[in-house]
Scaffold this motif. Structure first.
Motif, PDB file in Angstrom:
ATOM      1  N   ALA A 336      43.983  31.364   0.555  1.00  0.00           N
ATOM      2  CA  ALA A 336      43.801  32.593   1.346  1.00  0.00           C
ATOM      3  C   ALA A 336      43.247  32.304   2.735  1.00  0.00           C
ATOM      4  O   ALA A 336      43.179  33.186   3.586  1.00  0.00           O
ATOM      5  CB  ALA A 336      42.865  33.551   0.607  1.00  0.00           C
ATOM      6  N   ASN A 337      42.823  31.044   2.965  1.00  0.00           N
ATOM      7  CA  ASN A 337      42.249  30.684   4.277  1.00  0.00           C
ATOM      8  C   ASN A 337      43.379  30.346   5.258  1.00  0.00           C
ATOM      9  O   ASN A 337      43.669  29.187   5.533  1.00  0.00           O
ATOM     10  CB  ASN A 337      41.318  29.477   4.137  1.00  0.00           C
ATOM     11  CG  ASN A 337      40.206  29.731   3.136  1.00  0.00           C
ATOM     12  OD1 ASN A 337      39.748  30.857   3.004  1.00  0.00           O
ATOM     13  ND2 ASN A 337      39.794  28.695   2.434  1.00  0.00           N
ATOM     14  N   LEU A 338      44.024  31.386   5.780  1.00  0.00           N
ATOM     15  CA  LEU A 338      45.143  31.209   6.715  1.00  0.00           C
ATOM     16  C   LEU A 338      44.799  31.902   8.018  1.00  0.00           C
ATOM     17  O   LEU A 338      44.201  32.981   8.011  1.00  0.00           O
ATOM     18  CB  LEU A 338      46.421  31.849   6.160  1.00  0.00           C
ATOM     19  CG  LEU A 338      46.853  31.546   4.732  1.00  0.00           C
ATOM     20  CD1 LEU A 338      48.067  32.383   4.377  1.00  0.00           C
ATOM     21  CD2 LEU A 338      47.181  30.073   4.580  1.00  0.00           C
ATOM     22  N   ASP A 339      45.197  31.335   9.140  1.00  0.00           N
ATOM     23  CA  ASP A 339      44.999  32.038  10.408  1.00  0.00           C
ATOM     24  C   ASP A 339      45.923  31.496  11.484  1.00  0.00           C
ATOM     25  O   ASP A 339      46.227  30.302  11.511  1.00  0.00           O
ATOM     26  CB  ASP A 339      43.544  31.925  10.873  1.00  0.00           C
ATOM     27  CG  ASP A 339      43.118  33.115  11.735  1.00  0.00           C
ATOM     28  OD1 ASP A 339      43.992  33.916  12.124  1.00  0.00           O
ATOM     29  OD2 ASP A 339      41.908  33.246  12.008  1.00  0.00           O
ATOM     30  N   CYS A 340      46.383  32.410  12.355  1.00  0.00           N
ATOM     31  CA  CYS A 340      47.251  32.013  13.470  1.00  0.00           C
ATOM     32  C   CYS A 340      46.539  32.239  14.801  1.00  0.00           C
ATOM     33  O   CYS A 340      47.124  32.012  15.854  1.00  0.00           O
ATOM     34  CB  CYS A 340      48.549  32.823  13.429  1.00  0.00           C
ATOM     35  SG  CYS A 340      48.296  34.592  13.635  1.00  0.00           S
ATOM     36  N   ARG A 341      45.288  32.700  14.739  1.00  0.00           N
ATOM     37  CA  ARG A 341      44.572  33.052  15.983  1.00  0.00           C
ATOM     38  C   ARG A 341      43.633  31.908  16.343  1.00  0.00           C
ATOM     39  O   ARG A 341      42.423  31.998  16.151  1.00  0.00           O
ATOM     40  CB  ARG A 341      43.813  34.363  15.761  1.00  0.00           C
ATOM     41  CG  ARG A 341      44.722  35.521  15.371  1.00  0.00           C
ATOM     42  CD  ARG A 341      43.981  36.665  14.715  1.00  0.00           C
ATOM     43  NE  ARG A 341      43.296  36.246  13.491  1.00  0.00           N
ATOM     44  CZ  ARG A 341      42.625  37.075  12.674  1.00  0.00           C
ATOM     45  NH1 ARG A 341      42.590  38.366  12.949  1.00  0.00           N
ATOM     46  NH2 ARG A 341      42.018  36.625  11.598  1.00  0.00           N
ATOM     47  N   GLN A 342      44.228  30.843  16.906  1.00  0.00           N
ATOM     48  CA  GLN A 342      43.462  29.632  17.225  1.00  0.00           C
ATOM     49  C   GLN A 342      42.249  29.900  18.086  1.00  0.00           C
ATOM     50  O   GLN A 342      41.231  29.241  17.965  1.00  0.00           O
ATOM     51  CB  GLN A 342      44.362  28.660  18.008  1.00  0.00           C
ATOM     52  CG  GLN A 342      45.162  27.727  17.182  1.00  0.00           C
ATOM     53  CD  GLN A 342      45.749  26.623  18.042  1.00  0.00           C
ATOM     54  OE1 GLN A 342      45.297  25.510  18.014  1.00  0.00           O
ATOM     55  NE2 GLN A 342      46.765  26.933  18.811  1.00  0.00           N
ATOM     56  N   ASP A 343      42.393  30.872  19.000  1.00  0.00           N
ATOM     57  CA  ASP A 343      41.306  31.148  19.952  1.00  0.00           C
ATOM     58  C   ASP A 343      40.260  32.098  19.392  1.00  0.00           C
ATOM     59  O   ASP A 343      39.314  32.475  20.082  1.00  0.00           O
ATOM     60  CB  ASP A 343      41.883  31.713  21.262  1.00  0.00           C
ATOM     61  CG  ASP A 343      42.788  32.912  21.017  1.00  0.00           C
ATOM     62  OD1 ASP A 343      42.868  33.383  19.866  1.00  0.00           O
ATOM     63  OD2 ASP A 343      43.431  33.388  21.978  1.00  0.00           O
ATOM     64  N   GLY A 344      40.445  32.525  18.146  1.00  0.00           N
ATOM     65  CA  GLY A 344      39.472  33.424  17.528  1.00  0.00           C
ATOM     66  C   GLY A 344      39.633  34.875  17.928  1.00  0.00           C
ATOM     67  O   GLY A 344      38.712  35.684  17.764  1.00  0.00           O
ATOM     68  N   ALA A 345      40.801  35.247  18.453  1.00  0.00           N
ATOM     69  CA  ALA A 345      41.043  36.640  18.872  1.00  0.00           C
ATOM     70  C   ALA A 345      40.897  37.581  17.678  1.00  0.00           C
ATOM     71  O   ALA A 345      41.417  37.306  16.599  1.00  0.00           O
ATOM     72  CB  ALA A 345      42.430  36.775  19.475  1.00  0.00           C
ATOM     73  N   LYS A 346      40.194  38.693  17.899  1.00  0.00           N
ATOM     74  CA  LYS A 346      39.927  39.634  16.801  1.00  0.00           C
ATOM     75  C   LYS A 346      41.045  40.678  16.715  1.00  0.00           C
ATOM     76  O   LYS A 346      40.831  41.868  16.925  1.00  0.00           O
ATOM     77  CB  LYS A 346      38.570  40.316  17.014  1.00  0.00           C
ATOM     78  CG  LYS A 346      37.398  39.346  17.147  1.00  0.00           C
ATOM     79  CD  LYS A 346      37.158  38.563  15.857  1.00  0.00           C
ATOM     80  CE  LYS A 346      35.956  37.655  15.944  1.00  0.00           C
ATOM     81  NZ  LYS A 346      36.190  36.444  16.737  1.00  0.00           N
ATOM     82  N   LEU A 347      42.231  40.191  16.413  1.00  0.00           N
ATOM     83  CA  LEU A 347      43.386  41.087  16.314  1.00  0.00           C
ATOM     84  C   LEU A 347      43.608  41.486  14.864  1.00  0.00           C
ATOM     85  O   LEU A 347      43.416  40.688  13.948  1.00  0.00           O
ATOM     86  CB  LEU A 347      44.638  40.385  16.858  1.00  0.00           C
ATOM     87  CG  LEU A 347      44.646  40.127  18.363  1.00  0.00           C
ATOM     88  CD1 LEU A 347      45.669  39.069  18.715  1.00  0.00           C
ATOM     89  CD2 LEU A 347      44.926  41.408  19.130  1.00  0.00           C
ATOM     90  N   ASP A 348      44.048  42.729  14.677  1.00  0.00           N
ATOM     91  CA  ASP A 348      44.269  43.256  13.338  1.00  0.00           C
ATOM     92  C   ASP A 348      45.759  43.225  13.030  1.00  0.00           C
ATOM     93  O   ASP A 348      46.550  43.902  13.679  1.00  0.00           O
ATOM     94  CB  ASP A 348      43.732  44.701  13.299  1.00  0.00           C
ATOM     95  CG  ASP A 348      43.796  45.303  11.911  1.00  0.00           C
ATOM     96  OD1 ASP A 348      44.440  44.686  11.027  1.00  0.00           O
ATOM     97  OD2 ASP A 348      43.217  46.382  11.711  1.00  0.00           O
ATOM     98  N   ALA A 349      46.160  42.429  12.016  1.00  0.00           N
ATOM     99  CA  ALA A 349      47.588  42.262  11.712  1.00  0.00           C
ATOM    100  C   ALA A 349      48.177  43.453  10.971  1.00  0.00           C
ATOM    101  O   ALA A 349      49.390  43.533  10.791  1.00  0.00           O
ATOM    102  CB  ALA A 349      47.801  40.996  10.884  1.00  0.00           C
TER     103      ALA A 349
END
Length: 690
Positions: A336-349
């Motif tokens: 479950a530890n997946l992410d595409c926001r390398q810069d840490g952007a707080k975007l809601d998918a």
């Protein structure tokens, strides 16, 4: 708009009032030769190649580019008078032209060559010496041979009107006229478009000089991944080497311009490439390995590992197919530890309208008020910056910005540096709030500099509230825009490559790798995260030996954007296709194929065996990815998390436009631009941006 009837070569045509004779002829399918006229630039009327005969009117040729159509006008483009006039103009143009086509880089793509074929004389009646002009310095990208210049002034008008930097001009008069930048480098992120505009070989490409002739090249239509705009490009290759990148016309995205980084970073494709797998040995050094050895090493690391201790991060240039493959592979392992926001952007998918450029790039042409939050658009998206300037030039757009104070190419009302100013505007206290409220089509652009902070979700919520309260979202118009800097980001968010239930985001994965809580990290082209010195087993799959590869225990060589068929989704949510122009070097393979092979080694084989099967499965699950070149309107919904914003000013994520990713960091041309436009300017204390 009212239409009028004109006769062109004896045939009646209905044309819009206000058109020029040249535009009316083009619309009727009658070609008019020209050198100075360009449909995206103001009319200069100084080359006289577009002469036609017009009745009623004086019995002499008229310049069709500067003559408006009139009711019941008769236009003739093929009479003896017209032919004689055009032959005379061509003869004048060639008096001083050096006629060095065999050694000219424009040969084969030259407007003057083409028109000389049609209108040139067999000989010349002029025997005076040709004039010679000293070559000018215009920076590391533009090569000048000014003796060839025919003074069409396209370059002057482009830099002043489109690029917004008045650095090229015409000096002197008559036969002493010269185009010059006064020996300065042309400081614009779009400067090299003047090479495409130049109708002769006066301005040519310095990095591409004497490399190839156009007929030697294989031309492939593709899309750019240097930023999130998704500029349409043509990749020209000879053998397996990308020699140049040129713009491709798309009115909705980049018109016919591209940024200098899009055009010139391609030489980075042949430097620092990963062309074989590597595995870190017991002595701590990376050593070449075979594909089976690399796969076995990964399988050994994964064996018996708890799924909470595993993670995957997607980089900024990953294509949708490889992101989908990685997501499916990780799902089969229960990660479950997946992410595409390398810069840490707080975007809601979960809400698409909360992370795309809803207005669309072409929609900027309708906006009448704009608030920029936390973005240096000139560096983050030069094409969008040019579009905003185009609208501002029309006098119908008021622009204000909150965040970094930078040199812009249009007038900007600078409101403040951080969240406090944003709160003032959102609550209506700031004078600019009234301009937004009164605007018919207001818009806001939220940059990554505003949402890649710890309080990014609160900033996003404040920007959403501002959009709601100021009527930015209504029937047929959505003025809320997020400006991405990563080509892969929107596609990965569409595919839901974000932490699952109880999953960790990028900052938490990095902290976990450092503490030992996360024991396995899979990087798919992720080069902007620092995992060096961590305790995790790191697998890096990518095309350059960049930052991600330095921290890796296993390196799997993948394909760059010019070396694969792939789907990318740009910042406005437009689905576009990249096409293979060359093949990956050495033993490197397509990213999806690597992940498919790894899934088999791990005993979790993905259910497709070829690229078509993968694309079919992805499009069935996410149908919008099948609608190519379509920027679908997203449904407005809830996103962001209301809360306290800290007072720190917004900063642009880009501190050097010319080096933002593994390809541009490996490029010699981009290194030269960095020296000229960033480092030298900083040492002089005259930095123009950022």
């Amino acid at each position: 708009m009212a239409t009028i009837t004109v006769k062109i070569n004896g045939e009646e045509h209905e044309v819009e009032q206000g058109m020029t004779v040249l535009q009316a002829c083009e619309q009727a399918g009658v070609e008019i030769p020209r050198f100075c006229y360009h449909e995206r630039l103001s009319v200069a009327g100084n080359c006289r190649m577009c002469l036609v005969e017009v009745k009623p009117g004086p019995p002499k040729p008229a310049a069709s580019c500067a003559l408006p159509v009139a009711p019941n006008q008769e236009i003739f483009t093929d009479t003896p008078m017209v032919h004689k006039a055009r032959n005379g103009v061509m003869e004048f143009l060639l008096i001083n032209h050096p006629l060095d086509c065999p050694i000219c880089d424009q040969g084969g793509e030259c407007d003057l060559q083409d028109q000389a074929m049609a209108y040139g004389r067999g000989g010349s009646r002029y025997h005076e010496n040709k004039r010679a002009v000293k070559d000018k310095y215009m920076g590391p990208l533009i090569n000048t041979i000014m003796t060839r210049c025919i003074h069409c002034t396209r370059c002057v008008r482009f830099s002043a009107e489109v690029a917004g930097v008045e650095e090229i001009g015409l000096l002197n008069r008559g036969e002493n006229a010269e185009i010059s930048t006064l020996e300065k480098a042309l400081d614009s992120e779009m400067s090299a478009n003047v090479i495409d505009l130049c109708p002769v070989g006066a301005l040519t490409s310095k990095p591409y000089a004497f490399e190839a002739r156009p007929w030697e090249l294989k031309k492939t239509e593709s899309v750019d991944v240097m930023d999130a705009v998704g500029s349409n490009i043509r990749v020209d290759t000879r053998g397996n080497e990308v020699l140049r990148v040129l713009p491709r016309l798309n009115e909705d995205v980049n018109e016919e311009w591209i940024s200098d980084k899009t055009r010139y970073a391609c030489d980075g494709l042949r430097r620092q490439r990963l062309d074989r797998p590597y595995v870190r040995g017991e002595d701590g050094k990376l050593k070449p390995a075979t594909w089976p050895e690399a796969m076995t090493a990964i399988a050994g690391a994964v064996k018996g590992m708890k799924r909470d201790a595993m993670a995957a991060i997607v980089g900024d240039q990953a294509d949708a197919e490889s992101v989908y493959s990685l997501k499916k592979l990780m799902a089969s392992l229960g990660v479950a530890n997946l992410d595409c926001r390398q810069d840490g952007a707080k975007l809601d998918a979960t809400t698409r309208a909360g992370y795309i450029f809803n207005t669309t790039i072409a929609g900027i042409d309708e906006a009448d008020a704009l608030l920029i939050v936390g973005s240096n658009i000139r560096w983050e998206a030069p094409i969008i910056n040019a579009r905003i300037r185009k609208r501002w030039m029309g006098g119908q757009l008021k622009v204000a910005s909150i965040g970094p104070q930078v040199k812009t190419t249009f007038d900007v009302d600078y409101l403040g540096a951080g969240p406090e100013t944003l709160s003032d505007v959102a609550s209506g206290k700031h004078p600019f709030a009234k301009i937004l409220k009164d605007a018919e089509k207001p818009m806001i652009i939220v940059g990554m500099g505003a949402i890649n902070r710890p309080d990014g979700a609160a900033v996003l919520a404040t920007a959403k509230k501002l959009a709601d309260d100021f009527g930015m979202v209504k029937d047929g118009w959505n003025g809320f825009n997020v400006l991405h800097t990563a080509a892969s980001r929107v596609g990965a968010l569409d595919l839901g490559f974000v932490p699952g239930e109880g999953g960790k985001s990028v900052p938490e994965i990095v902290d976990g790798a450092a503490s030992g809580a996360v024991k396995f990290v899979y990087l798919l082209g992720a080069d902007e995260v620092d995992l060096t010195g961590g305790k995790a087993f790191v697998v890096y799959q990518g095309h350059h030996g960049d930052r991600g590869a330095h921290a890796a225990d296993v390196i799997l060589p993948g394909a760059a954007y010019t070396e694969k068929n792939a789907t990318f989704v740009n910042t406005e949510g437009r689905v576009q296709l990249a096409r293979r122009a060359a093949f990956p070097p050495g033993e490197a393979k397509d990213d999806w194929a690597i992940l498919r092979a790894l899934s088999e080694t791990l005993g979790k084989a993905l259910p497709w065996i070829d690229f078509d099967g993968l694309r079919k499965a992805m499009r069935e699950e996410y149908p919008h990815l099948a609608r190519i070149d379509d920027a679908e309107a997203a449904e407005w919904g809830d996103f962001g998390t209301a809360g306290e914003m800290n007072a720190a000013p917004f900063k642009s994520p880009i501190d050097n436009f010319y080096m933002t990713d593994p390809i541009s960091r490996a490029s010699e041309t981009m290194a030269e631009c960095t020296q000229t436009f960033v480092l030298d300017r900083q040492s002089e204390g005259t930095g123009t941006n950022g």
